[in-house]
Design an enzyme around this catalytic site. Structure first.
Site, PDB file in Angstrom:
ATOM      1  N   SER A 179       0.577  -1.122  -0.059  1.00  0.00           N
ATOM      2  CA  SER A 179      -0.578   0.119  -0.320  1.00  0.00           C
ATOM      3  C   SER A 179       0.970   1.241  -0.005  1.00  0.00           C
ATOM      4  O   SER A 179       0.418   2.362  -0.759  1.00  0.00           O
ATOM      5  CB  SER A 179      -1.032  -0.100   1.573  1.00  0.00           C
ATOM      6  OG  SER A 179      -1.923  -1.138   1.416  1.00  0.00           O
ATOM      7  N   HIS A 237       1.214   4.486   5.265  1.00  0.00           N
ATOM      8  CA  HIS A 237       0.293   5.111   3.958  1.00  0.00           C
ATOM      9  C   HIS A 237       0.730   6.819   3.961  1.00  0.00           C
ATOM     10  O   HIS A 237       0.806   7.507   2.642  1.00  0.00           O
ATOM     11  CB  HIS A 237      -1.674   5.346   3.913  1.00  0.00           C
ATOM     12  CG  HIS A 237      -2.126   3.854   4.480  1.00  0.00           C
ATOM     13  ND1 HIS A 237      -3.153   3.284   3.929  1.00  0.00           N
ATOM     14  CD2 HIS A 237      -1.320   2.869   3.945  1.00  0.00           C
ATOM     15  CE1 HIS A 237      -3.092   2.232   3.872  1.00  0.00           C
ATOM     16  NE2 HIS A 237      -1.784   1.503   3.724  1.00  0.00           N
TER      17      HIS A 237
END
Length: 301
Positions: A179, A237
């Protein structure tokens, strides 16, 4: 005929030509340039009049159509290969072998490969499918317009920066999934739009898609915790998203050639981004070593 000759002789408008015998040669003596016996022959040169230069050329009835540059869609071979590797590792990975050596373990920070190898692992099939689909969609225009080397640097660098950020902000969290690299690809489109300003098709739509995807992911952060699927590495993230535009400005090779901005200013922005990335990475490494890793080793001893 005699009467007509008499009339011509007595006409006031007639003129008498007195000339030598026409049968005799009227050329100058031998050796003259115009003499028939002269070895040199002069031919007259015809000069074009000035009227030919100002004569307008006929314009075609239908002007030629301007050919637009075609957008060639080439497959993102680099991201396809990476996705195949991730799918293979997920399908063949054993809990006791691959996952044990590839997962980012906060207790094994000394093993540096874990800051990048965790990107090959995923928690479940849905997690893998989302990352694969999104990274293929995001990498396709970047590989076509900026090259595979830049995309590989963004993807890997975003993953490493995500792990460094998560190890500082969430020091007890295990990490799996790509991610952070996907977020770096997403936000690197901002750097791509800045560098190639004025030459990209659908630039406004691209910017809107980047903001929409980023907003959707931020809104979905609490969903896994509510469903009981585990914690989300929000620090990874955020770190990957911050690394994306900085790395893009530093490593993307292509930029706009028809830009009103000065090239020196763009070079300064590139240099500033590269220095910022280096300082952030060095600071994160030193923070992991001196703030977390060394205290853990001292406690273990």
């Amino acid at each position: 005929m005699d009467a007509e000759a008499a009339l011509l002789d007595t006409s006031p408008t007639s003129s008498t030509l007195s000339s030598p015998d026409l049968t005799k040669s009227t050329y100058p003596e031998t050796g003259s340039l115009c003499s028939p016996n002269s070895p040199t022959i002069i031919t007259p040169i015809l000069k074009k009049g000035r009227d030919d230069d100002v004569t307008p050329r006929p314009t075609p009835r239908h002007p030629p159509a301007i050919r637009k540059q075609k957008f060639r869609m080439r497959p993102p071979y680099l991201m396809i290969c990476i996705s195949i590797i991730e799918i293979t590792v997920h399908c063949l990975g054993d809990e006791a072998t691959l996952r044990r050596w590839l997962v980012y373990d906060p207790r094994q920070r000394v093993q540096g490969w874990r800051f990048a190898s965790y990107m090959l692992l995923h928690s479940n099939a849905l997690h893998l499918a989302l990352n694969v689909v999104i990274q293929l969609v995001l990498a396709t225009p970047l590989e076509v317009e900026q090259g595979r080397l830049g995309v590989a640097t963004i993807y890997l660098g975003g993953g490493v920066c995500g792990a460094l950020g998560a190890s500082l902000l969430q020091p007890s969290l295990y990490l799996v999934g790509a991610s952070a690299g996907v977020y770096a690809l997403l936000t690197s489109h901002l750097a791509h739009l800045y560098l190639c300003h004025g030459e990209l098709r659908y630039a406004g739509w691209r910017l809107g898609a980047v903001l929409l995807l980023a907003g959707a992911d931020v809104a979905s952060l609490p969903v896994p915790a509510l469903l009981g699927c585990g914690r989300v590495g929000w620090a990874a993230h955020v770190a990957g998203a911050l690394a994306g535009p900085l790395l893009g400005l530093a490593v993307f090779p292509n930029q706009s050639k028809k830009d009103a901005r000065g090239r020196r200013f763009v070079r300064f922005v590139r240099f500033l981004s590269a220095v910022s990335v280096m300082l952030l990475v060095i600071g994160a490494i030193l923070g992991n070593v001196y703030l977390i890793a060394l205290p853990q080793l001292r406690k273990a001893s």
